[in-house]
Design a protein around this motif. Sequence first.
Motif, mmCIF file in Angstrom:
data_model
loop_
_atom_site.group_PDB
_atom_site.id
_atom_site.type_symbol
_atom_site.label_atom_id
_atom_site.label_comp_id
_atom_site.label_asym_id
_atom_site.label_seq_id
_atom_site.Cartn_x
_atom_site.Cartn_y
_atom_site.Cartn_z
ATOM 1 N N GLY A 428 69.583 -60.565 -34.396
ATOM 2 C CA GLY A 428 70.483 -61.874 -34.795
ATOM 3 C C GLY A 428 70.269 -62.995 -33.856
ATOM 4 N N LEU A 429 70.324 -62.622 -32.391
ATOM 5 C CA LEU A 429 70.242 -63.590 -31.247
ATOM 6 C C LEU A 429 68.920 -63.884 -31.409
ATOM 7 C CD1 LEU A 429 72.412 -65.176 -29.777
ATOM 8 C CD2 LEU A 429 72.042 -63.179 -27.950
ATOM 9 N N ALA A 430 68.038 -63.043 -31.118
ATOM 10 C CA ALA A 430 66.377 -63.125 -31.179
ATOM 11 C C ALA A 430 66.000 -64.081 -32.188
ATOM 12 C CB ALA A 430 65.743 -61.909 -31.112
ATOM 13 N N ALA A 431 66.419 -63.928 -33.629
ATOM 14 C CA ALA A 431 66.166 -64.671 -34.631
ATOM 15 C C ALA A 431 66.681 -66.187 -34.672
ATOM 16 C CB ALA A 431 66.461 -64.244 -35.891
ATOM 17 N N ALA A 432 67.861 -66.223 -33.998
ATOM 18 C CA ALA A 432 68.411 -67.653 -33.807
ATOM 19 C C ALA A 432 67.918 -68.433 -32.672
ATOM 20 C CB ALA A 432 69.895 -67.211 -33.447
ATOM 21 N N ARG A 433 67.360 -67.754 -31.653
ATOM 22 C CA ARG A 433 66.814 -68.483 -30.654
ATOM 23 C C ARG A 433 65.387 -68.763 -30.465
ATOM 24 N NH1 ARG A 433 71.234 -67.089 -26.030
ATOM 25 N NH2 ARG A 433 73.086 -67.830 -26.955
ATOM 26 N N ASN A 434 64.668 -67.982 -31.407
ATOM 27 C CA ASN A 434 63.193 -68.004 -31.576
ATOM 28 C C ASN A 434 62.645 -69.453 -31.823
ATOM 29 O OD1 ASN A 434 60.411 -67.044 -31.825
ATOM 30 N ND2 ASN A 434 60.858 -67.547 -34.064
#
Length: 478
Positions: A428-434
């Motif tokens: 979730g955090l990787a998708a949010a900050r990509n």
Amino acid sequence: MSTSVGSRRSHRPWRRGNEADAAAAGVVEVAEQAGRLGIELVDIAGNVDTIAETVAGQAETLTRLHERAGEMQAGNASVSRAADAVLDSSRQAAADVEASRIAVRDSLAAIHTLVGWVGSVAGELDSSRQALSDIGQIARQIHAIAERTHILALNARIEAARSGEAGKGFTVIADNVRQLADQSIEAAGSIDATLGKLGDQMGVLVEHGGEAREHAEAARTATGSISGLLDTFGAAMDGVEEQVSVIAETATGSGRQVEEFLSGLFGLVAGVETSSRELVAARTRVHTLLDVSEALIGGIASMGAPTPDTPFIDAVQRAAAEISSLFEQAVGSGAVRIDDLFDQDYRPVPRSAPLQHTTRYTTFTDRVLPAVQEPLLTLDERVAFAAAVDRNGYLPTHNRQFSHPQTDDPVWNTAHCRNRRVFDDRTGLAAARNTKPFLLQTYRRDMGGGTFALMKDVSAPIVVRGRHWGGLRLAYRV
């Protein structure tokens, strides 16, 4: 850890011909194999994560158990020391009791002797009283004889006086006899008076002697009871010493067993901690392999070669661009302020479980996002959800099927009330900050109640007036 993939996808057409078709087929085959590898790695990573968490929990439990066992050992040592001290004290007490028993027995013997003497004195007093009574009787007889003698002497003198000169000698004798009788009477009276006083005193002595004899007999009985009690107490002390000795021996044996248990437990704790560290290292390596696999899949997809993930990548990029445009238009029209749109003050929803939050833009996204997100659910039957998240993984507006009002059942809520929640896990955090054109990830989705589903997550960034707001996530089953 997350891995983003190369630059924006190229849409240049592939060259026609047998070689081009073969190359394209090879690329697709590689992409498919890489996808399967990613799926297997995700499953392995999830299992390793679960095992690592379990082993870490076991290590913590064993560590606490080791601490409790150490406390138990210290307590057992205290019990052992206390038992030894009590044993020493009981032995000393037993010795003191034995010494007291001997002293009391000596005292009892003396008391018995004294009691016997008191009894004999009382008997002698009775005898003396009787002797005094006999002497009094004799004194009274002497008194009676003296009185008769006095009368006889008086009569003899009278007769001697009548006889004239011939009776003068008898007169002298009669006077002497009378004087002797008077002295005898006086002496007998004095003896009787003295005997009376002695009799009174002897009576008091006899009375006291009787009381002394009664007290002596009571003392004899009491001393007999004391002797019995001392014997009983001595036997009890012997029993206490024996029991305390057993306790001390048991505590010593228990201490040895606890030490052996602690030694084995320490080895077990060390082994579990080592396993936990190795599992963490293995999890890191598996996640690294997963990142490599995802980078490979994303790299192939970014080359423009058609892969099974291409339709999802294209759809999420178009939808993310549409959301970016909607947000910019709303800011331009004043429908939402730019500061409100980037609000990060997450206010908890009271009594929500799992915890939900609201922001100043939540109502706005509830109005505009469903029109973009809901159609993505019809892209493919494998699509699980399509939802936008901000840079911190906060998901304000989910698909309608996951936006039910919460109930009193947290497990049901976890599966059916996923809106207004923060998903700041690795995926979730990787998708949010990509910030790359797209990010393709494989992960296990927690469906609640201990159920997981293998998913792919493709996301594209949402940008508003040059500022990265978050990303649109499109998840589908594999």
